[in-house]
Design an enzyme around this catalytic site. Structure first.
Site, PDB file in Angstrom:
ATOM      1  CB  VAL A  11       2.195  -3.924   3.265  1.00 63.54           C
ATOM      2  CG1 VAL A  11       1.619  -2.715   3.979  1.00 63.54           C
ATOM      3  CG2 VAL A  11       3.333  -3.494   2.359  1.00 63.54           C
ATOM      4  CB  THR A 121       1.415   1.634  -3.518  1.00 66.46           C
ATOM      5  OG1 THR A 121       2.345   1.340  -2.479  1.00 66.46           O
ATOM      6  CG2 THR A 121       1.959   2.723  -4.426  1.00 66.46           C
ATOM      7  CG  PHE A 155       7.563   5.189   2.651  1.00 66.98           C
ATOM      8  CD1 PHE A 155       7.778   5.617   1.345  1.00 66.98           C
ATOM      9  CD2 PHE A 155       6.585   5.827   3.394  1.00 66.98           C
ATOM     10  CE1 PHE A 155       7.041   6.659   0.800  1.00 66.98           C
ATOM     11  CE2 PHE A 155       5.836   6.877   2.870  1.00 66.98           C
ATOM     12  CZ  PHE A 155       6.065   7.299   1.565  1.00 66.98           C
ATOM     13  CE1 TYR A 257      26.700  -1.090  -3.931  1.00 64.56           C
ATOM     14  CE2 TYR A 257      24.592  -0.222  -3.174  1.00 64.56           C
ATOM     15  CZ  TYR A 257      25.919  -0.524  -2.939  1.00 64.56           C
ATOM     16  OH  TYR A 257      26.463  -0.271  -1.712  1.00 64.56           O
ATOM     17  N   GLY A 259      23.638  -3.319 -12.015  1.00 63.24           N
ATOM     18  CA  GLY A 259      23.329  -4.747 -11.890  1.00 63.24           C
ATOM     19  C   GLY A 259      22.303  -5.181 -12.909  1.00 63.24           C
ATOM     20  N   GLY A 263      13.604  -4.952  -9.588  1.00 58.17           N
ATOM     21  CA  GLY A 263      12.513  -5.919  -9.737  1.00 58.17           C
ATOM     22  C   GLY A 263      11.626  -5.774  -8.522  1.00 58.17           C
ATOM     23  CB  CYS A 266       7.244  -1.783  -4.743  1.00 56.44           C
ATOM     24  SG  CYS A 266       6.328  -2.467  -3.350  1.00 56.44           S
ATOM     25  CE  LYS A 269       2.317  -2.839  -6.581  1.00 58.51           C
ATOM     26  NZ  LYS A 269       2.065  -1.462  -6.146  1.00 58.51           N
ATOM     27  CE  LYS A 327      14.116  -6.096  -0.754  1.00 54.48           C
ATOM     28  NZ  LYS A 327      13.988  -4.768  -0.214  1.00 54.48           N
TER      29      LYS A 327
HETATM   30  N1  LIG Z   1       5.726  -5.487  -0.512  1.00 56.71           N
HETATM   31  C1  LIG Z   1       6.302  -4.344  -0.238  1.00 56.71           C
HETATM   32  O1  LIG Z   1       7.518  -4.263  -0.014  1.00 56.71           O
HETATM   33  C2  LIG Z   1       5.499  -3.062  -0.187  1.00 56.71           C
HETATM   34  C3  LIG Z   1       6.062  -1.909   0.399  1.00 56.71           C
HETATM   35  C4  LIG Z   1       5.302  -0.753   0.452  1.00 56.71           C
HETATM   36  C5  LIG Z   1       4.019  -0.731  -0.085  1.00 56.71           C
HETATM   37  N2  LIG Z   1       3.504  -1.868  -0.662  1.00 56.71           N
HETATM   38  C6  LIG Z   1       2.143  -1.813  -1.182  1.00 56.71           C
HETATM   39  O2  LIG Z   1       1.284  -2.428  -0.231  1.00 56.71           O
HETATM   40  C7  LIG Z   1       0.226  -3.144  -0.887  1.00 56.71           C
HETATM   41  C8  LIG Z   1       0.242  -4.594  -0.469  1.00 56.71           C
HETATM   42  O3  LIG Z   1       1.454  -5.164  -0.905  1.00 56.71           O
HETATM   43  P1  LIG Z   1       1.931  -6.602  -0.409  1.00 56.71           P
HETATM   44  O4  LIG Z   1       3.285  -6.829  -0.999  1.00 56.71           O
HETATM   45  O5  LIG Z   1       1.760  -6.694   1.048  1.00 56.71           O
HETATM   46  O6  LIG Z   1       0.843  -7.527  -1.136  1.00 56.71           O
HETATM   47  P2  LIG Z   1       0.599  -9.088  -0.967  1.00 56.71           P
HETATM   48  O7  LIG Z   1       0.180  -9.567  -2.287  1.00 56.71           O
HETATM   49  O8  LIG Z   1       1.782  -9.714  -0.285  1.00 56.71           O
HETATM   50  O9  LIG Z   1      -0.626  -9.173   0.053  1.00 56.71           O
HETATM   51  C9  LIG Z   1      -1.909  -8.778  -0.247  1.00 56.71           C
HETATM   52  C10 LIG Z   1      -2.858  -9.653   0.566  1.00 56.71           C
HETATM   53  O10 LIG Z   1      -4.170  -9.140   0.451  1.00 56.71           O
HETATM   54  C11 LIG Z   1      -5.063 -10.239   0.446  1.00 56.71           C
HETATM   55  N3  LIG Z   1      -6.374  -9.805  -0.079  1.00 56.71           N
HETATM   56  C12 LIG Z   1      -6.743  -9.543  -1.344  1.00 56.71           C
HETATM   57  N4  LIG Z   1      -8.026  -9.137  -1.396  1.00 56.71           N
HETATM   58  C13 LIG Z   1      -8.476  -9.131  -0.127  1.00 56.71           C
HETATM   59  C14 LIG Z   1      -9.723  -8.802   0.482  1.00 56.71           C
HETATM   60  N5  LIG Z   1     -10.758  -8.394  -0.239  1.00 56.71           N
HETATM   61  N6  LIG Z   1      -9.825  -8.906   1.826  1.00 56.71           N
HETATM   62  C15 LIG Z   1      -8.790  -9.328   2.577  1.00 56.71           C
HETATM   63  N7  LIG Z   1      -7.584  -9.646   2.056  1.00 56.71           N
HETATM   64  C16 LIG Z   1      -7.431  -9.556   0.737  1.00 56.71           C
HETATM   65  C17 LIG Z   1      -4.364 -11.286  -0.377  1.00 56.71           C
HETATM   66  O11 LIG Z   1      -4.856 -12.582  -0.125  1.00 56.71           O
HETATM   67  C18 LIG Z   1      -2.915 -11.110   0.113  1.00 56.71           C
HETATM   68  O12 LIG Z   1      -2.627 -11.955   1.204  1.00 56.71           O
HETATM   69  C19 LIG Z   1       0.450  -2.907  -2.377  1.00 56.71           C
HETATM   70  O13 LIG Z   1      -0.286  -1.806  -2.787  1.00 56.71           O
HETATM   71  C20 LIG Z   1       1.930  -2.595  -2.462  1.00 56.71           C
HETATM   72  O14 LIG Z   1       2.245  -1.800  -3.573  1.00 56.71           O
HETATM   73  C21 LIG Z   1       4.208  -3.031  -0.711  1.00 56.71           C
END
Ligand SMILES: NC(=O)c1ccc[n+]([C@@H]2O[C@H](COP(=O)([O-])OP(=O)(O)OC[C@H]3O[C@@H](n4cnc5c(N)ncnc54)[C@H](O)[C@@H]3O)[C@@H](O)[C@H]2O)c1
Length: 439
Positions: A11, A121, A155, A257, A259, A263, A266, A269, A327
């Site tokens: 994100v 999130t 999103f 779908y 399947g 997973g 997001c 959790k 996916k």
């Molecule tokens: N991945 C998705 O598709 C998606 C989509 C929408 C929302 N989100 C939400 O966005 C948030 C982030 O998800 P993500 O998949 O990008 O996570 P991620 O695990 O890929 O990335 C999180 C990053 O934050 C860094 N980090 C942790 N503590 C830190 C700090 N104190 N200072 C600086 N960096 C720090 C970590 O090293 C890591 O690189 C979550 O809450 C997730 O639910 C994710």
């Protein structure tokens, strides 16, 4: 505008890069020094189509930079996006330690009015916790500096993250502050050129909206998966049923779908966190509890189908696996069905020859090497295997060379967890074919 994005994962990196692409100056902060060093060298830590070119261009043009120091990043910027992880605690609640840790750091370095934006999130009420942590740090410093905390949940979908961020269905901004709303409006103006997609609401409404959206999508998946079980019993085909119901405009096609269940980083959790919120408030999460139970059961059913086929004797069998990521179009292995499926069969003595177009490295980090040969070529993975397990529906698996598959497999058996093939065609070609919800 000058922005700081904290957390450079799926994100944060996409958010920072897309804002830079619109002309802003963005500093991305991450505590992982290796990640930051690689990004500075133009090496992208994740597979996300189109992201590498955008990062490189924006770095080259001086609009995007990376650092491990939040203090340094905050010097020029007045908007701070929090995009760190919010994994599950043991009880299902969201672990806010990363978010609140960042809030504390912001409080330590804030020097003038700023907008703190929760993009992670987070459960309802988190913005207030973020505010309290920042205020407490300011108090320790004897400072009285105004700031706002905005909820701006993300999103985007992994695999289409750039497109989703650049052309979102909607942008949710939760704030009670006019000042913060104006800054967010200005920031998102480039993404709203043909029409305003922003929906302004209260902070708590925005926090809840993100969980509600993911829970709704997860519910659709579990609904279809539950229905697929009955289809198997009564001799109906869930894929035909999907087309039949999805064509109703009130229902629509996406996320219907059958399947291996949902997973990824997001849905699992976030459904758990929402269930936890219900329980915290003394409400039974009736639908969501069922959504979770169906999802867990779906992987179990697939594994049971394989075990039944071999009368429980999979020791010494070799399974080819096509697809490991949770996916297609991503290398993300978080909560990927492949972990459970390979893990369970491996404990029973099975061996694997696996292939994924992009997730081999991330998969190897999770699954290790015991009993698994990682194959760079999809067909090579089939050589001498007792069956193929299709676990991720990558495009390149949709229309394979079936004759070649037959020649390479020791036995022409396909367990298709993603309903990619026509059962009649495969049986005609001499395959034993098992899929989901198509009797
Ligand atoms: N991945 C998705 O598709 C998606 C989509 C929408 C929302 N989100 C939400 O966005 C948030 C982030 O998800 P993500 O998949 O990008 O996570 P991620 O695990 O890929 O990335 C999180 C990053 O934050 C860094 N980090 C942790 N503590 C830190 C700090 N104190 N200072 C600086 N960096 C720090 C970590 O090293 C890591 O690189 C979550 O809450 C997730 O639910 C994710």
């Amino acid at each position: 505008m000058n922005l700081t994005v904290i957390g450079t994962g799926y994100v944060g990196l996409v958010t920072g890069t897309c804002f830079a692409e619109m002309g802003n100056t963005v500093t991305c902060v991450d505590t992982d020094p290796a990640k930051v060093a690689n990004l500075k060298q133009g090496q992208i830590p994740i597979f996300e189509p189109g992201l590498d070119v955008l990062v490189k261009n924006n770095v080259k043009e001086g609009r995007l930079r990376f650092t491990t120091s939040l203090a340094e990043a905050m010097i020029d910027s007045r908007v701070y996006f929090i995009a760190v992880g919010t994994p599950s605690n043991g009880d299902g609640s969201a672990d806010l330690s990363q978010v609140l840790g960042v809030a504390g750091e912001i409080g330590q370095h804030l020097t003038e009015y700023g907008v703190v934006v929760d993009k992670s999130t987070v459960p309802v009420g988190t913005a207030e916790k973020v505010r309290a942590v920042i205020e407490s740090e300011l108090q320790k410093r004897g400072q009285n500096i105004a700031f706002d905390v905005v909820s701006n949940p993300e999103f985007l979908k992994e695999g289409a993250a750039i497109e989703d961020f650049m052309r979102p269905d909607r942008i949710i901004v939760g704030t009670e502050s006019d000042r913060a709303r104006d800054i967010m409006r200005q920031l998102y103006a480039p993404f709203n050129m043909n029409r305003d997609r922003t929906i302004y609401m209260g902070v708590r409404d925005a926090e809840m909206t993100k969980y509600a959206a993911n829970a709704m999508l997860a519910t659709r998946i579990s609904f279809v998966n539950e229905l697929s079980r009955l289809c198997e019993e009564v001799g109906a085909d869930i894929d035909q049923v999907r087309r039949g119901i999805g064509s109703d405009r009130r229902i629509g096609m996406p996320f219907l779908y059958a399947g291996l269940g949902y997973g990824g980083s997001c849905f699992p959790k976030d459904v758990k966190a929402l269930v936890h919120m219900f329980r915290q408030h003394g409400l039974p999460p009736q639908i969501l509890a069922a959504v979770e139970a169906v999802n867990t059961g779906q992987r179990r059913r697939f594994i049971d189908g394989i075990l039944r086929h071999y009368r429980n004797a999979v020791a010494g069998k070799t399974f080819a696996v096509w697809g490991l990521a949770f996916k297609p179009q991503t290398d993300d292995m978080r909560e990927a069905p492949a972990i459970d499926i390979i893990g369970t069969l491996r404990r029973k003595g099975a061996r694997f020859r696996v292939h994924d177009p992009v997730a081999m490295e991330t998969a190897a980090a999770v699954l290790g090497g015991r009993g698994i040969e990682y194959q760079a070529d999809a067909y090579e993975a089939l050589r001498g295997a007792d069956a193929l397990l299709l676990l991720t529906e990558w495009h390149q698996f949709r229309e394979p060379d079936f004759a070649r598959m037959r020649r390479l497999l020791k036995r022409p058996v396909v367990f298709d967890g993603r309903n990619q093939y026509d059962p009649a065609q495969l049986r005609k070609l001499g395959f034993t074919y098992r899929c989901v919800g198509r009797a």
